[in-house]
Design an enzyme around this catalytic site. Structure first.
Site, PDB file in Angstrom:
ATOM      1  CD  GLU A 263      -2.455   1.194   2.797  1.00 47.06           C
ATOM      2  OE1 GLU A 263      -3.433   1.933   2.944  1.00 47.06           O
ATOM      3  OE2 GLU A 263      -2.018   0.453   3.709  1.00 47.06           O
ATOM      4  CE  LYS A 320      -8.435   1.343   3.067  1.00 43.79           C
ATOM      5  NZ  LYS A 320      -7.391   1.727   4.045  1.00 43.79           N
ATOM      6  CB  CYS A 375      -4.841  -1.013   4.748  1.00 49.13           C
ATOM      7  SG  CYS A 375      -4.412  -0.730   6.489  1.00 49.13           S
TER       8      CYS A 375
END
Length: 497
Positions: A263, A320, A375
């Site tokens: 990430e 995301k 994440c």
């Protein structure tokens, strides 16, 4: 009502609930003491069930939950300590508010159980059911935080593969109903019997098949950029060079089919990264690279994203969609925080991150559809069901925020659960670790340790056919919990009526 707990003084009851909460939390990673965790839940339910009133049930259950979450989630102070001078003062408040806030779910469950099951000899089962429903609601209320749930203690046990049947809510029911039954004289053997049955189901499941002889090779890159240095200008080229070195290193076996970076590992904004992308393409030698990146959208809001690079060109993107509250954005009162100049802890670009449209896959040549989790998204079990079943789940994360102890290990454990639930392997590229390969039964087959720079070349693990949980989700577990509560409610109406 069972008699023994009612003999506890109020103070003794609270002390017992606090101790039970700590014991229950020790079943979570990194400790993995799941037998201690099981007994902790049994002890907590025993104390709550003996409360004299719903109000007392709320207080005992809240203390049980607060001690549990303060122990299991103590790592929540770590993000505040990355910049001690600026945010270190918030650390104790962060832990207090998180543990106390999450414990409200358990407090409400305790009060409801004491009201719903008043006078019943099966009160411990009522407490178990209300706690299970509270944990299910905790998974999506206010965007949800399904971390350190009771069922998660079984990740460290032989029962992990049973997640393919039960799912996370089902495992939580197994833990809590077993704990409740252990408190009933006539049902005492049923509690361990339920636990042993779930463990046996997991232990007796056949192992995931080995990778096929012609399986693609994946390379996981771990640059080990410590969070307090990650965005410091003089250190950024060092971390980028580490990732490039790992990308161009001689293969440990077959040439990689896909290289995965963690990430936010691209050191520049995506639309200004031409030089960096050419460097990556040169190091990759024509192999596609999945890179964590950031960019401003057309609306002027930044995105946390994954991009697939092929010869320096962006051929696919994923934004995301489930952001971290107070980390990547400030919920509810963001304009007020903006006025006083306070932003999310992980907010590196002005404006607060904008969520993407939703779960998605990226089609990778030689592999097929790859489901991307950035994440925090890996802690949610349902998102992969929103897309066509992928060949692989890829978790790209920066766990440097979470310290060196419990946080990264709990995050890894949750990705193990995702693999076992769906029967789909997971590969995990983590900035500072733990990068890992997880087979379709949830077993970790290879890792890079925390705080180590390097890479892993691994064969693409085999996937399994869709599991029972992949086909039913949490429907059966919800049905069991709601039917149980309906039975207690029906009994109460009969008594009151």
């Amino acid at each position: 009502m069972i008699r023994i707990p009612s003999q506890l003084t109020p103070r003794m009851g609270l002390v017992l609930c606090a101790a039970a909460g700590v014991f229950a939390a020790l079943g979570q990673a990194p400790w993995g003491l799941w037998p201690v965790g099981l007994l902790g839940y049994a002890l907590g339910i025993w104390a709550i069930a003996g409360s004299a009133t719903p109000r007392a049930g709320f207080v005992r259950a809240w203390v049980f939950g607060a001690a549990h979450f303060a122990t299991a989630l103590h790592w929540i102070v770590e993000p505040f300590l990355v910049d001690v001078a600026a945010t270190g003062w918030m650390a104790p408040f962060g832990l207090i508010f998180l543990a106390g806030g999450l414990a409200l779910f358990w407090g409400a469950a305790g009060a409801l159980a004491l009201w719903l099951g008043a006078g019943s000899r099966l009160m411990p089962l009522c407490v178990a059911l209300t706690l299970a429903v509270a944990e299910a609601l905790r998974g999506f209320v206010l965007t949800g935080f399904p971390w350190a749930q009771p069922g998660h203690i079984l990740i460290a046990s032989p029962g992990l593969p049973a997640a393919a049947v039960f799912g996370p809510l089902g495992l939580t029911l197994v833990v809590l109903l077993g704990a409740g039954a252990l408190n009933l004289a006539r049902w005492r053997l049923a509690g361990p019997g339920l636990w042993v049955s779930a463990l046996a189901i997991g232990a007796l499941m056949p192992a995931a098949p080995p990778p096929a002889p012609e399986a693609a090779t994946l390379r996981l890159v771990q640059p080990n950029a410590q969070q307090h240095q990650k965005w410091v200008p003089e250190f950024m080229p060092i971390f980028f060079d580490r990732a490039l070195t790992a990308t161009e290193a001689a293969p440990q076996g077959a040439d990689p089919t896909l290289i995965i970076w963690p990430e936010t590992s691209l050191p520049e904004l995506l639309n200004r990264s031409a030089a960096a992308r050419f460097d990556i393409a040169d190091a990759a030698g024509g192999t596609p690279v999945l890179v964590g990146a950031q960019a401003y959208g057309l609306d002027g809001r930044p995105r946390n994203m994954a991009v697939l690079l092929q010869d320096a060109e962006v051929t696919a993107t994923y934004e995301k969609h489930h952001l971290v509250p107070f980390g990547e954005y400030l919920p509810l009162v963001a304009p007020l925080f903006d006025l006083i100049g306070v932003g999310g802890l992980a907010e590196r670009l002005a404006g607060g991150y904008q969520a993407g449209e939703g779960p998605a896959t990226i089609d990778v040549p030689g592999i097929g559809p790859v489901f991307i989790m950035i994440c925090y998204e890996a802690i949610f079990p349902g998102y992969v069901r929103a897309v066509e079943r992928p060949r692989l789940m890829a978790h790209m994360t920066n766990d440097a925020w979470f310290g060196d102890f419990a946080g990264p290990r709990q995050h890894l454990a949750l990705t193990q659960l995702r693999a076992a639930e769906q029967g789909i392997p997971v590969v995990r590229a983590a900035n500072t670790g733990i990068s890992a390969v997880i087979d379709a039964r949830g077993r970790v087959t290879d890792t890079l340790p925390l705080n180590t720079a390097g890479f892993l070349d691994v064969a693409l693990p085999a996937a399994l056919p869709p599991t029972i949980y992949a086909q039913t989700a949490d429907g059966p577990a919800w049905a069991v919990a709601l039917m149980g509560l309906a039975a207690f409610y029906g009994r109460r109406r009969c008594i009151v009526g």
